[in-house]
Design a protein around this motif. Structure first.
Motif, PDB file in Angstrom:
ATOM      1  N   GLY A 227       0.780  -1.235   0.000  1.00  0.00           N
ATOM      2  CA  GLY A 227       0.000   0.000   0.000  1.00  0.00           C
ATOM      3  C   GLY A 227       0.807   1.278   0.000  1.00  0.00           C
ATOM      4  O   GLY A 227       0.266   2.343   0.334  1.00  0.00           O
ATOM      5  N   PHE A 228       2.061   1.209  -0.420  1.00  0.00           N
ATOM      6  CA  PHE A 228       2.899   2.409  -0.387  1.00  0.00           C
ATOM      7  C   PHE A 228       2.317   3.514  -1.263  1.00  0.00           C
ATOM      8  O   PHE A 228       2.316   4.695  -0.881  1.00  0.00           O
ATOM      9  N   HIS A 229       1.809   3.159  -2.432  1.00  0.00           N
ATOM     10  CA  HIS A 229       1.253   4.167  -3.341  1.00  0.00           C
ATOM     11  C   HIS A 229       0.023   4.840  -2.742  1.00  0.00           C
ATOM     12  O   HIS A 229      -0.167   6.053  -2.904  1.00  0.00           O
ATOM     13  N   VAL A 230      -0.801   4.067  -2.038  1.00  0.00           N
ATOM     14  CA  VAL A 230      -1.994   4.632  -1.405  1.00  0.00           C
ATOM     15  C   VAL A 230      -1.584   5.607  -0.302  1.00  0.00           C
ATOM     16  O   VAL A 230      -2.130   6.721  -0.195  1.00  0.00           O
ATOM     17  N   ARG A 268       9.449   4.338  -4.747  1.00  0.00           N
ATOM     18  CA  ARG A 268       9.657   5.591  -3.998  1.00  0.00           C
ATOM     19  C   ARG A 268       9.905   6.747  -4.966  1.00  0.00           C
ATOM     20  O   ARG A 268       9.294   7.833  -4.835  1.00  0.00           O
ATOM     21  N   GLU A 269      10.759   6.524  -5.947  1.00  0.00           N
ATOM     22  CA  GLU A 269      11.042   7.579  -6.926  1.00  0.00           C
ATOM     23  C   GLU A 269       9.794   7.927  -7.732  1.00  0.00           C
ATOM     24  O   GLU A 269       9.519   9.112  -7.990  1.00  0.00           O
ATOM     25  N   ILE A 270       9.038   6.921  -8.102  1.00  0.00           N
ATOM     26  CA  ILE A 270       7.831   7.155  -8.891  1.00  0.00           C
ATOM     27  C   ILE A 270       6.812   7.966  -8.100  1.00  0.00           C
ATOM     28  O   ILE A 270       6.221   8.932  -8.614  1.00  0.00           O
ATOM     29  N   MET A 271       6.618   7.614  -6.831  1.00  0.00           N
ATOM     30  CA  MET A 271       5.621   8.318  -6.022  1.00  0.00           C
ATOM     31  C   MET A 271       6.088   9.723  -5.668  1.00  0.00           C
ATOM     32  O   MET A 271       5.267  10.649  -5.594  1.00  0.00           O
ATOM     33  N   LEU A 272       7.373   9.911  -5.449  1.00  0.00           N
ATOM     34  CA  LEU A 272       7.866  11.263  -5.183  1.00  0.00           C
ATOM     35  C   LEU A 272       7.693  12.153  -6.419  1.00  0.00           C
ATOM     36  O   LEU A 272       7.403  13.348  -6.301  1.00  0.00           O
ATOM     37  N   GLU A 273       7.863  11.573  -7.584  1.00  0.00           N
ATOM     38  CA  GLU A 273       7.632  12.334  -8.808  1.00  0.00           C
ATOM     39  C   GLU A 273       6.165  12.728  -8.920  1.00  0.00           C
ATOM     40  O   GLU A 273       5.834  13.829  -9.378  1.00  0.00           O
ATOM     41  N   GLU A 274       5.278  11.842  -8.476  1.00  0.00           N
ATOM     42  CA  GLU A 274       3.843  12.106  -8.588  1.00  0.00           C
ATOM     43  C   GLU A 274       3.345  13.098  -7.546  1.00  0.00           C
ATOM     44  O   GLU A 274       2.564  14.007  -7.867  1.00  0.00           O
ATOM     45  N   VAL A 275       3.763  12.962  -6.285  1.00  0.00           N
ATOM     46  CA  VAL A 275       3.177  13.778  -5.209  1.00  0.00           C
ATOM     47  C   VAL A 275       4.215  14.632  -4.484  1.00  0.00           C
ATOM     48  O   VAL A 275       3.870  15.319  -3.522  1.00  0.00           O
ATOM     49  N   GLY A 276       5.456  14.596  -4.931  1.00  0.00           N
ATOM     50  CA  GLY A 276       6.531  15.257  -4.199  1.00  0.00           C
ATOM     51  C   GLY A 276       6.298  16.732  -3.928  1.00  0.00           C
ATOM     52  O   GLY A 276       6.701  17.255  -2.881  1.00  0.00           O
ATOM     53  N   ARG A 277       5.651  17.417  -4.867  1.00  0.00           N
ATOM     54  CA  ARG A 277       5.420  18.847  -4.663  1.00  0.00           C
ATOM     55  C   ARG A 277       4.414  19.122  -3.547  1.00  0.00           C
ATOM     56  O   ARG A 277       4.357  20.237  -3.023  1.00  0.00           O
ATOM     57  N   GLY A 278       3.648  18.109  -3.193  1.00  0.00           N
ATOM     58  CA  GLY A 278       2.632  18.312  -2.166  1.00  0.00           C
ATOM     59  C   GLY A 278       3.062  17.885  -0.777  1.00  0.00           C
ATOM     60  O   GLY A 278       2.248  17.924   0.149  1.00  0.00           O
ATOM     61  N   ILE A 279       4.319  17.464  -0.621  1.00  0.00           N
ATOM     62  CA  ILE A 279       4.773  17.048   0.705  1.00  0.00           C
ATOM     63  C   ILE A 279       5.970  17.882   1.141  1.00  0.00           C
ATOM     64  O   ILE A 279       6.793  18.306   0.327  1.00  0.00           O
ATOM     65  N   ASP A 280       6.047  18.116   2.418  1.00  0.00           N
ATOM     66  CA  ASP A 280       7.139  18.887   3.024  1.00  0.00           C
ATOM     67  C   ASP A 280       8.253  17.908   3.379  1.00  0.00           C
ATOM     68  O   ASP A 280       8.126  17.134   4.329  1.00  0.00           O
ATOM     69  N   ARG A 281       9.346  17.953   2.638  1.00  0.00           N
ATOM     70  CA  ARG A 281      10.420  16.994   2.858  1.00  0.00           C
ATOM     71  C   ARG A 281      11.141  17.229   4.182  1.00  0.00           C
ATOM     72  O   ARG A 281      11.944  16.400   4.616  1.00  0.00           O
ATOM     73  N   GLU A 282      10.860  18.349   4.844  1.00  0.00           N
ATOM     74  CA  GLU A 282      11.399  18.553   6.191  1.00  0.00           C
ATOM     75  C   GLU A 282      10.617  17.751   7.229  1.00  0.00           C
ATOM     76  O   GLU A 282      11.076  17.566   8.353  1.00  0.00           O
ATOM     77  N   ARG A 283       9.426  17.290   6.827  1.00  0.00           N
ATOM     78  CA  ARG A 283       8.586  16.533   7.771  1.00  0.00           C
ATOM     79  C   ARG A 283       8.352  15.092   7.343  1.00  0.00           C
ATOM     80  O   ARG A 283       7.777  14.315   8.100  1.00  0.00           O
ATOM     81  N   VAL A 284       8.767  14.745   6.149  1.00  0.00           N
ATOM     82  CA  VAL A 284       8.615  13.373   5.655  1.00  0.00           C
ATOM     83  C   VAL A 284      10.009  12.777   5.519  1.00  0.00           C
ATOM     84  O   VAL A 284      10.822  13.250   4.722  1.00  0.00           O
ATOM     85  N   HIS A 285      10.276  11.760   6.295  1.00  0.00           N
ATOM     86  CA  HIS A 285      11.638  11.233   6.426  1.00  0.00           C
ATOM     87  C   HIS A 285      11.690   9.794   5.905  1.00  0.00           C
ATOM     88  O   HIS A 285      11.077   8.886   6.489  1.00  0.00           O
ATOM     89  N   PHE A 286      12.411   9.596   4.815  1.00  0.00           N
ATOM     90  CA  PHE A 286      12.646   8.249   4.290  1.00  0.00           C
ATOM     91  C   PHE A 286      13.912   7.708   4.947  1.00  0.00           C
ATOM     92  O   PHE A 286      15.022   8.182   4.678  1.00  0.00           O
ATOM     93  N   LEU A 287      13.733   6.718   5.798  1.00  0.00           N
ATOM     94  CA  LEU A 287      14.838   6.225   6.614  1.00  0.00           C
ATOM     95  C   LEU A 287      15.508   4.984   6.032  1.00  0.00           C
ATOM     96  O   LEU A 287      16.500   4.502   6.589  1.00  0.00           O
TER      97      LEU A 287
END
Length: 410
Positions: A227-230, A268-287
């Motif tokens: 469910g990563f895409h969801v 991960r790359e595909i979803m960031l390309e799709e929704v990346g502009r709508g998320i704050d990368r200072e608050r979303v942490h890919f560990l």
């Protein structure tokens, strides 16, 4: 007692039971697997290397079967060497899924074999065809039927079977279910437990505690089956509604299940390309992939833990999250529904409904006091039904004792 285990990725599902058996005086535990750096005290590793990979010219329906035969033959040769060296097991235990157990009884015909049966594939009612974005193709029916040859041959070779959840057990044909016991690997709830004073420091220096708004998502790899895409498509709305929330995402960029991402990219790359502009990368942490201790700490600071899955095998992290007292928001799919009862010991949402997922997360973060009873019942569910020391390990030991002594397991 002499125990012989086999699993390509040592120790796989057998970590807890192998540790227990190896710590008992008088036991000899031998484990056949492919190479990896993992070590467990008093466990003898026997490493095999498959002698070849499936040939590109092999029909695509049977490439997995060819690999299973190669794995099975490799384990067969390792068993023959052990026998020639004077070793004789009292019981053999192994995962059926990759063919490794197929020929063990051709070396020791009178030694009981307990095989792990994880998943019997179906064209309808499980993972295949569940996601409308990946519709069933005409080739899927024959391919799935052929894929189950490994299950069928493995069952014929085994004296008894084990499946981890009742739903996974239910996927097998009637004649197989009659000789498969449902026993989960278990969770050591003495270790996997809540810790009110837990804290975690992120790579950017941010420190989080249970008093912060922390949304967690964990999978071995970030992919559609989990469910990563969801989750990613729901994130922009979640972040807008919860301006203080921090999102911790654990998982690798490979694919554990299903199809590879197109063009050699990761999901991960595909979803960031799709929704990346709508998320704050200072608050979303890919560990990425984290050590087990870090994983437990992350669960202990979680305010809402997201677990979405196709109808497929149940992740260990799901039960571990419940055992740490997480507020788990899970998909209303099997086998999640076997464990979570909505609003009793967790929250359930439709797998594909990103808006409902955002609503549940918002509710959980807005009313932590209302969620405390659900958290406590989540842990109680695991303690009462999946605890390693009081539930699953005793059942494993009783099952093996029955087989060693020629009794039909109950």
């Amino acid at each position: 007692m002499n125990y012989l285990f086999v699993h390509q990725n040592f120790p796989g599902q057998y970590q807890h039971i192998v540790q227990h058996l190896a710590a008992q005086p008088g036991n000899r535990v031998v484990f056949i697997s492919q190479e990896n750096p993992v070590q467990i005290p008093n466990v003898e590793r026997v490493v095999y290397q498959p002698f070849r990979t499936p040939r590109p010219t092999t029909h695509h329906y049977i490439q997995e079967l060819e690999q299973a035969v190669v794995f099975g033959q490799s384990v067969f040769e390792a068993c023959r060497k052990l026998k020639n060296d004077g070793f004789r097991p009292d019981i053999m235990i192994g995962h059926n899924g990759w063919g490794e157990t197929l020929y063990m009884k051709d070396v020791w015909p009178d030694v009981p074999l307990l095989a792990y049966f994880e998943f019997f594939y179906h064209l309808h009612g499980a993972d295949i065809g569940f996601d409308p974005s990946l519709p069933v193709t005409p080739n899927d029916g024959p391919r799935v039927r052929t894929k189950n040859v490994i299950n069928t041959l493995g069952f014929a070779a085994a004296d008894w079977g084990q499946a981890p959840t009742r739903w996974q057990w239910s996927l097998y044909p009637d004649y197989m279910r009659a000789r498969i016991s449902v026993i989960h690997e278990g969770v050591d709830t003495a270790i996997v437990r809540p810790e009110p004073e837990a804290w975690i420091r992120l790579p950017n220096g941010t420190t989080l505690t249970p008093r912060d708004e922390v949304i967690t998502y964990v999978a071995r790899n970030l992919e559609p089956y989990r469910g990563f895409h969801v989750f990613m498509r729901a994130l922009p709305g979640i972040l807008k509604r919860r301006p203080r929330a921090q999102v911790l995402i654990v998982g690798g960029d490979e694919v554990s299940y299903g199809q590879q991402a197109p063009d050699g990219r990761s999901f991960r790359e595909i979803m960031l390309e799709e929704v990346g502009r709508g998320i704050d990368r200072e608050r979303v942490h890919f560990l990425g992939k984290v050590p087990y201790g870090t994983f437990l700490t992350l669960l202990r600071v979680s305010s809402a833990h997201i677990y979405l899955t196709y109808p497929f095998v149940l992740s260990w992290s799901f039960l571990e999250a419940m055992a740490t007292g997480c507020l788990v928001i899970g998909s209303a799919t099997a086998p999640v529904q076997e464990v979570i009862r909505d609003r009793e010991n967790g929250l359930l949402v439709d797998f594909f409904d990103g808006a409902a997922l955002a609503d549940r997360i918002d509710e959980a973060l807005s009313h932590p006091d209302r969620m405390q009873d659900i958290r406590e019942r989540a842990r109680r569910t695991v303690v009462e039904n999946y605890d390693l020391h009081t539930v699953t390990l005793p059942r494993h030991m009783a099952l093996m004792d029955d087989l060693v002594n020629g009794r039909t397991p109950r």
